[in-house]
Scaffold this active site. Structure first.
Site, PDB file in Angstrom:
ATOM      1  N   VAL A  94       5.928   9.347   7.853  1.00 35.83           N
ATOM      2  CA  VAL A  94       4.889   9.082   7.686  1.00 35.83           C
ATOM      3  C   VAL A  94       4.689   8.122   6.630  1.00 35.83           C
ATOM      4  CG1 VAL A  94       3.304  10.595   6.322  1.00 35.83           C
ATOM      5  CG2 VAL A  94       4.551  12.138   7.702  1.00 35.83           C
ATOM      6  N   TYR A  95       5.824   7.387   5.748  1.00 29.78           N
ATOM      7  CA  TYR A  95       6.089   6.713   4.661  1.00 29.78           C
ATOM      8  C   TYR A  95       6.163   4.780   5.420  1.00 29.78           C
ATOM      9  CZ  TYR A  95       7.925   3.571   0.869  1.00 29.78           C
ATOM     10  OH  TYR A  95       8.355   2.749   0.168  1.00 29.78           O
ATOM     11  N   ALA A  96       7.107   5.748   6.683  1.00 31.07           N
ATOM     12  CA  ALA A  96       6.734   3.994   7.488  1.00 31.07           C
ATOM     13  C   ALA A  96       5.301   3.947   8.071  1.00 31.07           C
ATOM     14  CB  ALA A  96       7.951   4.234   9.097  1.00 31.07           C
ATOM     15  N   SER A 127       2.567   4.880   7.130  1.00 28.36           N
ATOM     16  CA  SER A 127       2.103   3.857   6.211  1.00 28.36           C
ATOM     17  C   SER A 127       2.450   2.883   5.493  1.00 28.36           C
ATOM     18  CB  SER A 127       1.830   4.941   4.698  1.00 28.36           C
ATOM     19  OG  SER A 127       3.437   4.642   3.810  1.00 28.36           O
ATOM     20  N   LYS A 128       3.435   2.334   5.514  1.00 29.33           N
ATOM     21  CA  LYS A 128       4.446   1.208   4.581  1.00 29.33           C
ATOM     22  C   LYS A 128       3.067  -0.368   6.479  1.00 29.33           C
ATOM     23  CE  LYS A 128       5.149   1.565   1.155  1.00 29.33           C
ATOM     24  NZ  LYS A 128       4.483   0.826   0.031  1.00 29.33           N
TER      25      LYS A 128
END
Length: 274
Positions: A159-161, A163-164
């Site tokens: 999820v972090y990936a 978003s970035k």
């Protein structure tokens, strides 16, 4: 832009960590106004008082939840009324949640918050100030802190990936729009560092030739490249190499390489900031 002297600078996530350091750079260069946004009211007040005591800039602080687009709009209007148009915008606020595989996600709010703060907030915050930057014809800058996770896939941070990746794709696309439309006085810079020693990624491991980055190095490099109008800042050099490999090698070979050097296991013991 050789210096931020005389400009109006706004930093999101400014109470601590990289955001505070960016605000310190602005004050050190004698920006006319330095605007601090953060959700942590106590830390925000302390940082604002510390910067104001230096006496070289007018320091303004606003408690803003950047995951809330209405809060962004309200704070943006307040800044325009009280401070004026912004010359330098630093989209720094960000979060990382969870350390398991995606299907182990139990709190779906974490997904919404991660995407809202890391992906949508830079868009909504920038939209509050970019139209005036374009029409004002002054030398202006927008810098967005993305991540090397936006360049290379990585297990346990899907999820972090995501978003970035979104933040990088948006920021670089607007950069091209500004060039295409003849508005070269506004420069967009996207910063993609690996793990930084701020506490946000406690437990994450460096990998081959890639130690955990020190905050001062990230801030100094990003700040200077932003003033130059650099389009993309990827650090360290191994992240640039991994990006090139991702585009050149067949997928299975790429996966074998990144797994072997430790990239795909760098989040195995991630804990994060409490």
């Amino acid at each position: 832009m050789k210096t931020a002297a005389g400009t109006k600078v706004l930093v999101t996530g400014a109470a601590m960590g990289l955001g505070k350091s960016f605000a310190q750079r602005a004050v050190a260069e004698r920006a006319a106004d330095v605007v601090l946004w953060d959700i942590n009211e106590e830390a925000l007040k302390e940082t604002a008082a510390e910067l104001a005591a230096q006496g070289s800039s007018r320091v303004h602080h606003y408690v803003v939840d950047v995951s809330d687009r209405d809060a962004i709009a309200e704070a943006g209007a307040a800044v325009r009324a009280e401070v004026g148009d912004i010359d330098v915008l630093i989209n720094n606020a960000g979060i990382v949640r969870g350390n398991g595989y995606f299907w182990e996600t139990t709190n779906k709010v974490d997904i919404d918050k991660t995407m809202a703060i890391n992906s949508l907030a830079p868009m909504y915050v920038t939209l509050e100030f970019l139209p005036a930057m374009v029409s004002g014809k002054r030398e202006s800058r927008v810098m967005t802190i993305a991540s090397s996770a936006g360049l290379v896939s990585n297990p346990r941070m899907s999820v972090y990936a995501a978003s970035k990746w979104a933040a990088l794709g948006w920021s670089d696309s607007v950069r091209l729009e500004l060039e295409q439309s003849g508005n070269d006085h506004v420069k967009f810079t996207t910063v993609c560092p690996t793990y930084i020693n701020t506490g946000m990624f406690d437990g994450a491991k460096g990998f081959l030739f890639t130690p955990i980055l020190e905050p001062d190095h990230v801030v100094d490099t990003s700040w200077n490249e932003m003033k130059k109008g650099a389009a993309l800042v990827v650090m360290p050099w191994t992240s640039r190499l991994n990006r090139a490999i991702t585009g050149l090698l067949p997928l299975k070979v790429r996966d074998f390489y990144l797994n072997s050097v430790g990239v795909y296991h760098s989040m195995d013991e991630f804990k994060g900031r409490k």
